[in-house]
Structure formats: structure tokens, C-alpha cells
Design a protein around this motif. Structure first.
Motif, PDB file in Angstrom:
ATOM      1  N   GLU A  53     -44.910  84.868  38.351  1.00 29.25           N
ATOM      2  CA  GLU A  53     -45.331  83.485  36.976  1.00 29.25           C
ATOM      3  C   GLU A  53     -46.109  84.682  37.315  1.00 29.25           C
ATOM      4  OE1 GLU A  53     -47.746  79.603  37.280  1.00 29.25           O
ATOM      5  OE2 GLU A  53     -48.998  80.794  37.295  1.00 29.25           O
ATOM      6  N   ALA A  54     -46.164  84.861  35.257  1.00 29.10           N
ATOM      7  CA  ALA A  54     -47.164  85.743  34.946  1.00 29.10           C
ATOM      8  C   ALA A  54     -48.210  85.270  34.346  1.00 29.10           C
ATOM      9  CB  ALA A  54     -46.417  86.156  33.333  1.00 29.10           C
ATOM     10  N   GLY A  55     -48.946  86.567  34.546  1.00 26.71           N
ATOM     11  CA  GLY A  55     -50.947  85.912  34.296  1.00 26.71           C
ATOM     12  C   GLY A  55     -50.792  85.773  33.175  1.00 26.71           C
ATOM     13  N   VAL A  56     -52.777  86.128  32.451  1.00 28.14           N
ATOM     14  CA  VAL A  56     -53.176  85.829  31.360  1.00 28.14           C
ATOM     15  C   VAL A  56     -52.691  87.326  30.665  1.00 28.14           C
ATOM     16  CG1 VAL A  56     -54.803  85.392  29.472  1.00 28.14           C
ATOM     17  CG2 VAL A  56     -54.633  83.908  32.002  1.00 28.14           C
ATOM     18  N   VAL A  57     -52.782  87.260  29.790  1.00 30.33           N
ATOM     19  CA  VAL A  57     -51.815  87.962  29.305  1.00 30.33           C
ATOM     20  C   VAL A  57     -53.227  88.980  27.599  1.00 30.33           C
ATOM     21  CG1 VAL A  57     -50.188  89.675  27.976  1.00 30.33           C
ATOM     22  CG2 VAL A  57     -49.271  88.235  29.472  1.00 30.33           C
ATOM     23  N   GLN A  58     -53.024  89.910  27.623  1.00 33.06           N
ATOM     24  CA  GLN A  58     -54.309  90.183  26.652  1.00 33.06           C
ATOM     25  C   GLN A  58     -53.997  91.680  25.789  1.00 33.06           C
ATOM     26  OE1 GLN A  58     -58.325  89.128  29.014  1.00 33.06           O
ATOM     27  NE2 GLN A  58     -58.514  89.520  26.506  1.00 33.06           N
ATOM     28  N   SER A  59     -54.201  91.649  24.835  1.00 34.99           N
ATOM     29  CA  SER A  59     -53.885  93.285  24.388  1.00 34.99           C
ATOM     30  C   SER A  59     -54.665  92.487  22.880  1.00 34.99           C
ATOM     31  CB  SER A  59     -52.333  93.275  23.286  1.00 34.99           C
ATOM     32  OG  SER A  59     -51.913  92.154  22.548  1.00 34.99           O
ATOM     33  N   PRO A  60     -55.233  94.334  22.816  1.00 31.33           N
ATOM     34  CA  PRO A  60     -54.521  95.285  23.511  1.00 31.33           C
ATOM     35  C   PRO A  60     -55.744  95.670  24.508  1.00 31.33           C
ATOM     36  CG  PRO A  60     -56.372  96.012  21.086  1.00 31.33           C
ATOM     37  CD  PRO A  60     -55.925  94.581  21.257  1.00 31.33           C
ATOM     38  N   ARG A  61     -55.748  96.479  25.139  1.00 28.89           N
ATOM     39  CA  ARG A  61     -56.363  97.012  26.565  1.00 28.89           C
ATOM     40  C   ARG A  61     -58.114  97.274  26.178  1.00 28.89           C
ATOM     41  NH1 ARG A  61     -54.767  96.651  32.068  1.00 28.89           N
ATOM     42  NH2 ARG A  61     -57.633  97.016  31.743  1.00 28.89           N
ATOM     43  N   TYR A  62     -57.056  98.456  25.096  1.00 29.76           N
ATOM     44  CA  TYR A  62     -58.580  98.821  24.625  1.00 29.76           C
ATOM     45  C   TYR A  62     -58.884  98.930  23.271  1.00 29.76           C
ATOM     46  CZ  TYR A  62     -58.560 100.426  29.383  1.00 29.76           C
ATOM     47  OH  TYR A  62     -58.366 100.759  30.756  1.00 29.76           O
ATOM     48  N   LYS A  63     -59.351  99.508  21.992  1.00 25.12           N
ATOM     49  CA  LYS A  63     -60.025  99.535  20.912  1.00 25.12           C
ATOM     50  C   LYS A  63     -61.001 100.130  20.867  1.00 25.12           C
ATOM     51  CE  LYS A  63     -58.271  97.792  16.491  1.00 25.12           C
ATOM     52  NZ  LYS A  63     -56.511  98.722  16.407  1.00 25.12           N
ATOM     53  N   ILE A  64     -60.878 101.012  19.806  1.00 22.66           N
ATOM     54  CA  ILE A  64     -62.048 101.882  19.345  1.00 22.66           C
ATOM     55  C   ILE A  64     -61.967 101.486  17.303  1.00 22.66           C
ATOM     56  CG2 ILE A  64     -63.357 103.662  18.826  1.00 22.66           C
ATOM     57  CD1 ILE A  64     -62.024 105.013  21.141  1.00 22.66           C
ATOM     58  N   ILE A  65     -63.265 101.274  17.027  1.00 26.28           N
ATOM     59  CA  ILE A  65     -63.223 100.838  15.670  1.00 26.28           C
ATOM     60  C   ILE A  65     -64.581 101.557  15.289  1.00 26.28           C
ATOM     61  CG2 ILE A  65     -61.769  99.257  15.663  1.00 26.28           C
ATOM     62  CD1 ILE A  65     -64.062  97.100  15.179  1.00 26.28           C
ATOM     63  N   GLU A  66     -64.724 101.681  13.867  1.00 24.81           N
ATOM     64  CA  GLU A  66     -65.816 101.666  13.044  1.00 24.81           C
ATOM     65  C   GLU A  66     -66.645 100.195  12.636  1.00 24.81           C
ATOM     66  OE1 GLU A  66     -64.695 106.269  11.706  1.00 24.81           O
ATOM     67  OE2 GLU A  66     -65.517 105.190  10.187  1.00 24.81           O
ATOM     68  N   LYS A  67     -67.943 100.849  13.156  1.00 22.24           N
ATOM     69  CA  LYS A  67     -68.346  99.616  12.567  1.00 22.24           C
ATOM     70  C   LYS A  67     -68.081  99.013  11.868  1.00 22.24           C
ATOM     71  CE  LYS A  67     -72.824 102.257  11.022  1.00 22.24           C
ATOM     72  NZ  LYS A  67     -74.076 102.351  11.111  1.00 22.24           N
ATOM     73  N   LYS A  68     -68.633  97.576  10.951  1.00 18.72           N
ATOM     74  CA  LYS A  68     -68.294  96.902   9.593  1.00 18.72           C
ATOM     75  C   LYS A  68     -66.414  97.016   9.869  1.00 18.72           C
ATOM     76  CE  LYS A  68     -72.294  99.241   6.984  1.00 18.72           C
ATOM     77  NZ  LYS A  68     -72.404  99.841   5.804  1.00 18.72           N
ATOM     78  N   GLN A  69     -65.716  97.485  10.325  1.00 16.49           N
ATOM     79  CA  GLN A  69     -64.382  96.979  10.318  1.00 16.49           C
ATOM     80  C   GLN A  69     -63.866  96.177  11.285  1.00 16.49           C
ATOM     81  OE1 GLN A  69     -61.970  99.227   8.441  1.00 16.49           O
ATOM     82  NE2 GLN A  69     -64.031  99.865   7.716  1.00 16.49           N
TER      83      GLN A  69
END
Lengths: 117, 106
Positions: free
Chosen positions: A1-17
Motif C-alpha cells: 500500500e502506498a504511503g502519504v505522498v508529498q511534492s515537491p520534496r524541496y523548494k527554494i524561493i525568494e521572499k514575497k513569492q
């Protein structure tokens, strides 16, 4: 049975975005949770859904955070605009049932690590 | 909100040693859960305790729920490097403690 899936694993953004995280819970789990976890701390509940209904969003900063769970399955958590202090791991969890009844054991996804620069 | 306090915050021991970590609250819980979290992963459920005074064993791990259902302990016998991780307790209100970060050195 598949577990809980999340995406993306990593995210880098600038403030205010803006940024959005996606979660697919375990099949058949009615309850879905979003948590925020800062380094060295335990998870902090942001919002809990029972099917499509947000039953506990008291800790969700509603000025910049929003969440939805259309059709009672997948969920998205959005931040707009992001601030430096939002850098953290965002965890999604699901359980068969919610509340204080048996069956509320939570199963977590791996999380999305957000870095705001 | 029922606040959960975990102690110690950090624990570093040698392989083979025994240890106990604690989860305390001034409030009564109908049940309490213990999780272990490894770096880069979400917490994984270890056990749920529901009855005051209950003791549950999971291999070398022994979990106890206080008689008054306000506190819990986790005892590890003969710790191994694979036990390294962040141990979290959570109440039935889905709130977590800050965790105990355990390091077991070979």
C-alpha cells in the motif's frame, strides 16, 4: 500500500513569492493534517481536514496561508507571500479517522523542505 | 491545547546502554502516541497507549502510560546505533512535544 505522498520534496524561493505544496493521503483515509516543523522541534499542527471540511484551522496563519482539500482526497497548502520565517519542513499526514477515537493514528509523508531566501 | 513536555531534549549514549525518555503534561489524555523521526523523513508511529498504567513492548522498546494518563515514558534496552533519531510524543489532540533527540554511538 502506498504511503502519504508529498511534492515537491524541496523548494527554494525568494521572499514575497508564492509557493504551494501538494499531498496525496493514504487511500481510504478520511482525515488529513498539515504540520509545520522547525529544525529541532516537534511538528506543529496547521490544519486538519475531515473529508473536505477543515475542522481545526486555529493555528493556520490565515493572512498568508491557505489550504484546500477538494473532493476529500488530495490537498494543497499555499503560502502567499512567503516570508523568511516560513522556512521549515511542511509535513502532511493522514489517518483513517480523526478526533479522539481509535483509528486516528497518523501516517506521515516525507515532508517538503522550504527555504525562503 | 494540552502542552506536552519531553525530556531530556538531547541524549547521547554508547551502544549497549539503557535509557529512558519522558513525556509529561498537566492535562489528561485519552491516549498518547510515540513516534520516531529520522532526518529527511516524516515521523513514524511506534505505539499508541490508551489505558492508564498500560505497558507495551516493541522488541527492546518499552512504553508506559502513567496511571493518571498525564505522562508516558519510553525505555530502550541495550540501545543500538539504529535507534538514533528524534523521539516524539503526541496527545489525542494531535499536538506534539518538542521531542528527544537520541544519538547512539557505536
Amino acid at each position: 500500500e502506498a504511503g502519504v505522498v508529498q511534492s515537491p520534496r524541496y523548494k527554494i524561493i525568494e521572499k514575497k513569492q508564492p509557493v504551494a505544496f501538494w499531498c496525496n493521503p493514504i487511500s481510504g483515509h478520511n482525515t488529513l493534517y498539515w504540520y509545520l516543523q522547525n529544525l529541532g522541534q516537534g511538528p506543529e499542527l496547521l490544519i486538519r481536514y475531515e473529508n473536505e471540511e477543515a475542522v481545526d484551522d486555529s493555528q493556520l496563519p490565515k493572512d498568508r496561508f491557505s489550504a484546500e482539500r477538494l473532493k476529500g482526497v488530495d490537498s494543497t497548502l499555499k503560502i502567499q507571500p512567503a516570508e523568511l520565517g516560513d522556512s521549515a519542513v511542511y509535513l502532511c499526514a493522514s489517518s483513517l479517522m480523526g478526533g479522539r477515537e481509535a483509528g486516528y493514528e497518523q501516517y506521515f509523508g516525507p515532508g517538503t523542505r522550504l527555504t525562503v531566501t | 491545547t494540552q502542552l506536552l513536555e519531553q525530556s531530556p531534549q538531547f541524549l547521547s549514549i554508547q551502544e549497549g546502554e539503557n535509557l529512558t525518555v519522558y513525556c509529561n503534561s498537566s492535562s489528561v489524555f485519552s491516549s498518547l502516541q510515540w513516534y520516531r523521526q529520522e532526518p529527511g523523513e516524516g515521523p513514524v508511529l511506534l505505539v499508541t497507549v490508551v489505558t492508564g498504567g498500560e505497558v507495551k513492548k516493541l522488541k527492546r522498546l518499552t512504553f508506559q502510560f502513567g496511571d493518571a494518563r498525564k505522562d508516558s515514558s519510553l525505555h530502550i534496552t541495550a540501545a543500538q546505533p539504529g535507534d538514533t533519531g528524534l523521539y516524539l510524543c503526541a496527545g489525542d489532540d494531535m499536538r506534539f512535544g518538542a521531542g528527544t533527540r537520541l544519538t547512539v554511538k557505536p
